[in-house]
Design an enzyme around this catalytic site. Structure first.
Site, PDB file in Angstrom:
ATOM      1  N   ASP A 157      11.718  43.528  73.175  1.00 21.49           N
ATOM      2  CA  ASP A 157      11.885  43.559  74.552  1.00 21.49           C
ATOM      3  C   ASP A 157      13.091  43.812  75.202  1.00 21.49           C
ATOM      4  O   ASP A 157      13.160  43.959  76.384  1.00 21.49           O
ATOM      5  CB  ASP A 157      11.166  42.117  74.921  1.00 21.49           C
ATOM      6  N   ASP A 158      14.212  43.650  74.512  1.00 18.29           N
ATOM      7  CA  ASP A 158      15.527  44.019  74.891  1.00 18.29           C
ATOM      8  C   ASP A 158      15.701  45.370  75.262  1.00 18.29           C
ATOM      9  O   ASP A 158      15.575  46.386  74.432  1.00 18.29           O
ATOM     10  CB  ASP A 158      16.643  43.774  73.842  1.00 18.29           C
TER      11      ASP A 158
END
Length: 209
Positions: A157-158
């Site tokens: 999710d980065d």
């Protein structure tokens, strides 16, 4: 505190992926630091303060926040005794104040010391901390990497990780988005196990030409 790992084994393994091998050759080995000396509680407070603002602004606000406490440390009971006006004076939003209070409340009834987390799997740590308001999976994954030194974390999710992987693996990711993209990125990262943390450190540091 700086960790002095022996990078040979992780790098040898990661270099079996030709793309990662090129990235390693082009990128200075990222120094590994453990922030907050294993202080999960303080790390979560800092992470909440840092949400959606620049690093410079976050550092300034967190410094002012810590100055509200006699010894510079926001002990949970002292934090919960602070008025909203006092906390607002540090530059905190109403929402972030609620989140900081949620961390403090959680810490009073749930162990937060390093020894409590060490026997847990990465996913167990995630599930343990997710009930705290303002703490999401990405926040816990950053804690796993930078505070608890876990070697095999893949924070998909980065945004930077996803962007760099798309640039590094254009043939596999071309035109993909959403769930399809996530599936391909996970499949690429499977080859990096059990050293996905080191791979991500290179992705963060890598400067695409």
């Amino acid at each position: 505190m700086q960790i002095d790992p022996n990078p040979a084994l992780p790098l040898d393994h990661l270099a079996l992926d030709p793309v990662m091998a090129t990235m390693i050759a082009e990128t200075t080995f990222p120094k590994v630091f453990t922030d907050y000396a294993d202080d999960v509680y303080l790390a979560l407070l800092e992470s909440i303060v840092s949400q959606q603002i620049s690093v410079k602004a976050a550092d300034a606000i967190f410094a002012r926040f810590r100055q509200l406490f006699p010894d510079g440390y926001p002990h949970a009971d002292e934090l919960l005794n602070k008025t909203t006006e006092e906390l607002r004076s540090a530059g905190l939003s109403f929402q972030k104040i609620k989140y900081l209070q949620s961390v403090a409340e959680f810490s009073l009834t749930n162990p937060m010391h390093r020894a409590h987390f060490d026997p847990m799997t990465d996913e167990e740590v995630v599930q343990y901390l997710l009930p705290i308001k303002g703490v999401g999976r990405w926040t816990v994954e950053m804690l796993l990497i930078f505070v608890l030194d876990r070697p095999d974390v893949f924070p998909i999710d980065d945004l930077v990780i996803r962007q760099r992987m798309i640039l590094a693996y254009p043939e596999q990711t071309n035109g993909l988005s959403g769930k399809a993209l996530y599936q391909v990125l996970h499949r690429i990262a499977e080859a990096w196990r059990p050293h996905r943390t080191t791979a991500c450190r290179y992705l963060w540091r890598w400067k695409p030409v």
